[in-house]
Design an enzyme around this catalytic site. Sequence first.
Site, PDB file in Angstrom:
ATOM      1  N   TYR A  16       0.808  -1.115   0.199  1.00  0.00           N
ATOM      2  CA  TYR A  16      -0.051  -0.128   0.118  1.00  0.00           C
ATOM      3  C   TYR A  16       0.878   1.153   0.027  1.00  0.00           C
ATOM      4  O   TYR A  16       1.694   1.414   0.931  1.00  0.00           O
ATOM      5  CB  TYR A  16      -0.963  -0.015   1.204  1.00  0.00           C
ATOM      6  CG  TYR A  16      -2.100  -0.956   1.227  1.00  0.00           C
ATOM      7  CD1 TYR A  16      -3.348  -0.544   0.693  1.00  0.00           C
ATOM      8  CD2 TYR A  16      -2.017  -2.352   1.677  1.00  0.00           C
ATOM      9  CE1 TYR A  16      -4.398  -1.364   0.693  1.00  0.00           C
ATOM     10  CE2 TYR A  16      -2.913  -3.127   1.467  1.00  0.00           C
ATOM     11  CZ  TYR A  16      -4.171  -2.765   0.949  1.00  0.00           C
ATOM     12  OH  TYR A  16      -5.247  -3.458   0.926  1.00  0.00           O
ATOM     13  N   HIS A  37     -17.579  -1.356   3.288  1.00  0.00           N
ATOM     14  CA  HIS A  37     -16.266  -1.503   3.904  1.00  0.00           C
ATOM     15  C   HIS A  37     -16.337  -2.458   5.276  1.00  0.00           C
ATOM     16  O   HIS A  37     -17.151  -2.107   6.190  1.00  0.00           O
ATOM     17  CB  HIS A  37     -15.733  -0.144   4.404  1.00  0.00           C
ATOM     18  CG  HIS A  37     -14.387  -0.025   5.001  1.00  0.00           C
ATOM     19  ND1 HIS A  37     -13.438  -0.337   4.197  1.00  0.00           N
ATOM     20  CD2 HIS A  37     -13.984  -0.193   6.431  1.00  0.00           C
ATOM     21  CE1 HIS A  37     -12.279  -0.367   5.222  1.00  0.00           C
ATOM     22  NE2 HIS A  37     -12.840  -0.264   6.303  1.00  0.00           N
TER      23      HIS A  37
END
Length: 590
Positions: free
Chosen positions: A216, A398
């Site tokens: 990431y 999410h």
Amino acid sequence: MDLNLLGYQAPSFPVDVSSIKQSPSRSLPPLPMPFRAPLDPRGELQLAWNISYAKQEIYMELQVAELKHGVVLGMSDRGELTNADLVVLWDSGTKSYFGDAWSDSEGHVSLDSQQDYELIEAKEKPDGFYLLFKRPFSTCDPKDYLIEEGTVHIIYGLLDQPLASLEELNLSRIHTGVQRVLMLRPDDPSPTLGPDLQTIDVVAPDVIIPSQETTYWCFIQKLPENMPKNHIIMYESVITPGNEAIVHHIEVFECSPDMMDVPQYSGSCDDNMKPRKLNYCRHVLAAWAMGAEAFYYPPDAGLAIGGPGSSRFLRLEVHYHNPLLIAGRRDSSGIRLHYTPRLRRYDAGIMELGLVYTPVMAIPPKQHTFYLTGYCTSKCTQTALPPGGIYVFASQLHTHLAGRGVRTVLVRGGKEVEIVQEDQHFSTHYQTIRVLRKMVNILPGDVLLTKCTYNTEDRSKPTVGGFGIMEEMCVNYIHYYPRIQLELCKSHIDMGYLQKYFNFINRFHGNEQCVCGEVDVTQQFSQLDWDDFTGEVLDSLYNTAPIFMHCNQSTARLFPGEWEKQPIPVVTSTLEKHRYPCEGGAVPTS
């Protein structure tokens, strides 16, 4: 192989591709394939597709750069090779066959007695082999996967030797992979954007992608000085050519307007040495995942950027998926924001639904299925929504690693009236902002329930709510207009009732020296004896005990009113399950 078929009826046995090839055929007009995604990390397998909502069918085109002895494409609950619905092209050494198949719990492949994949065309072209076929969303065949809204886990594999019969094939013995896509999409044409359009590219600064499977990467980008208010009306991904199969997903966040300065940063989002201020860049502006199209705002709304009350700093986050550990690859991928100074009628807003990030909402260990529900109550919508309500046009679901499904439903007058968004094959590894096929109007007094499904079979300790990846969340970020002051409409169980639960369970298990209240909630959960009874009572508690309602303004303050010890909204009638044509349901007219 070169095969053109029209008006072809799927038989109950595999199609001999080579014998059909010789039959007289009429040419098929080319089908547009608006949706596409690379399947493998090298980009040698490409899937493109089109949707017919009128016929409840999906058309798929599989492109194979180099076809040896066949290819397998399939769908399964979470990308498993077992209990998968498959379509296979294989050769016996002398003939080529195409058929609908399935895999058992060991990965052994069998031909399906009901052939529901209809071959339309098989063709060799200069850039590879193309296979075009179709199937209904639902076939009513228990061996087939139901194609529905939300994430679809695609499995694929290449055959490098002939098969005398399909029953010789075991998926565990060939090279396979998994890709996630949103298969069912809105089929509306893209709107025109009008004049005065400007762009900002929020992209990685020529990063060398690390030679590890998952990275990431975070980068802070500054907006122009004294940028006036504009409306973002569209955004799209900008992927460095050659990296299409490695750039997995991208998000752009706005930093908190309260921060006058955010340090420059380009590096791993997981680096402990990264500036702390990056943690205050959480307001999602844009999100893209592999296979997603450009995102258009409705014609009369745009997302504000620039001007008073907004931040000059954006955080880009790029997820690189590099399972082949390719070294030295450079990348400048990101998102292109299209904005205009010609403000539209409404500002779009983003609101959080679901559960508050708190350890009081927990999931017992060793659970195959456990549900948690977050509420946006009628009292909150009555207080915060304008008379005409708001229009939801997109949403981003999410959870963290234990999440398996998310569903937000609109309840009016105690009755479920509409699903806002649902994904029963949800994966935290595939998160994008999903445009709704039909806008949902939420009125004052309406209730929104966001229910998340979890699996903790691989965990020996309870999983509490929180920000850590091994903790859990249950959120739906809804995108709506006109923007209002309500930024967060979420709940959690009343603490007093949870404390009574700890007292009761400890007494039940003979633990008279209850430490309730003396240690934090996370420790209290971890100290319980987790048998079936402990889990069942917790489930019952969450479904009946009063809640603390967080009806928050954009200032993070609660709206005026009494929000503690609120009753759970009552649902007296649930939506009927959709019936597909094979179940006798009507084919939709729109």
